[in-house]
Design an enzyme around this catalytic site. Sequence first.
Site, PDB file in Angstrom:
ATOM      1  N   HIS A 154       0.837  -1.229   0.000  1.00  0.00           N
ATOM      2  CA  HIS A 154       0.000   0.000   0.000  1.00  0.00           C
ATOM      3  C   HIS A 154       0.864   1.268   0.000  1.00  0.00           C
ATOM      4  CE1 HIS A 154      -3.373  -2.670   1.273  1.00  0.00           C
ATOM      5  NE2 HIS A 154      -2.404  -3.254   1.960  1.00  0.00           N
ATOM      6  N   SER A 275      15.015  21.665 -15.142  1.00  0.00           N
ATOM      7  CA  SER A 275      13.846  22.487 -15.426  1.00  0.00           C
ATOM      8  C   SER A 275      14.292  23.768 -16.113  1.00  0.00           C
ATOM      9  CB  SER A 275      13.140  22.799 -14.107  1.00  0.00           C
ATOM     10  OG  SER A 275      12.420  24.003 -14.194  1.00  0.00           O
TER      11      SER A 275
END
Length: 466
Positions: A154, A275
Amino acid sequence: MDLRAGRFDGQMTDDAAKFSTSINDDKRLFYADIKCNRAHTTMLMEEGIIPEDSAKKILNALEQLEKEGINALDLSSKFEDIHMSLEDYVTNLIGPEAGFMHTAKSRNDQVCTDIRITLKDEIQDTILKIKSFIATIVEMAKENTHTLFIAYTHLQHAQPTTFAHHLMAYANELRRDCERLMDTYKRVDINPLGSAALTTTGFPINRDRTTELLGFSKTMDNSIDGVSSRDFAAEAVFDYAMLSTTLGKIADEIVIWSSYEFGMIECSNQYSSTSSIMPQKKNPDIAELSRGKSTIAYGELMTILAMIKGIPHSYNRDLQEVTPHLWNAIDNTNEILGIVHGMLSTITINKDRTEELAGANFATATELADVMVRNKKLPFRTAHKIVGRIVSDAVAEGINTNNIDNDYVNKVSMEVMGEPIDLGEELVRQALDPLKNVKSRTVKGGCAPIAVEESIKIMEEFLNNE
Ligand code: ARG
């Protein structure tokens, strides 16, 4: 020259011709189409169905075409497909005798024979690529059998493991992807040639001979099935889709693990980018794109299934549209395979961080409960309850795993079952130690170095033997 002028002399509009030609996607069938024509012509000659002289001229022309390469063909949309263009080439070279080549043969059986020949090579090539990736993973695993790692369920801390154990999960998944392709190969490796348009032919052709000449392992049993079926293509694309899934999942973990919060690995600069505005960024673009592109094969699979469902037996022109989707699934998956192989083999693992995470956040709690069962003969459910309470108390008090000692365990067990369990300091410490946890899981498939070494051995046998 229009090889089929006769039935009608009307011309298609330019857009209809462009719409219907498969010549671009057929380029991939070039060598297979030469092979197919060569085998068929040889068989026709051997069986005395066509004149030997003409057959030899055809075979020479095919040899010349093979030497000259695909650019010797007219690849404009003037031709419906590569089969027509190839026949035109031979006709231009040797004249009308070229026409013998198409005796007892239709493009319907020719095209699916070509696809099968080409797909066999593609599958073998991908199998080699997968095996090479598995070999890289095995080498990485060998170096990391003691590298602590945290395993998630999970996406929450579950239990400690080793990096090698996780890597060998990849290797086993890829092995199945490989075996799936090996299995599919058997169903691709069947020869439909000789089915002709759909009912075979009145000429006494020898289908098993072309099967032998083309290196197929079997001759297809039914000629309608021969020209109709593309299940082999759908099955292969499923295999590529599944392989894409494996690769996409590896890419996904590279993205997650390399984030600041996880900090478990660093992606090499060769597979990262930055970026245009944020100067600090190192983005795992290549992993993200691998994850994104890994879905393309699913679309191709759905497209192919829908196409083959929507038509009656036997050859329908719709089938032409299956082929480009088959190639696209293969090319796309092979590209991802190369990229993910390169990317995984160049990551750096941050062992301090993975060791820290392996012991953090009560990841060793299962072992503490197991020790209660093993050493104090407590039913597992009672042990589970005590340890669950230990963790919830510790979380409420802001205590971490390292602060849990024998007294702490006793205090909770008093509350839960009215008596101290008294494991002793040593047992508590060992149960909570991630390395001890890992080393205790020696059962087959487990994360103990000795178990992973065994799993590596099995994988090496697969790589060496098949
Ligand atoms: N280009 C066709 C294909 O890829 C070849 C067979 C065409 N047959 C026909 N009868 N038009 O399926």
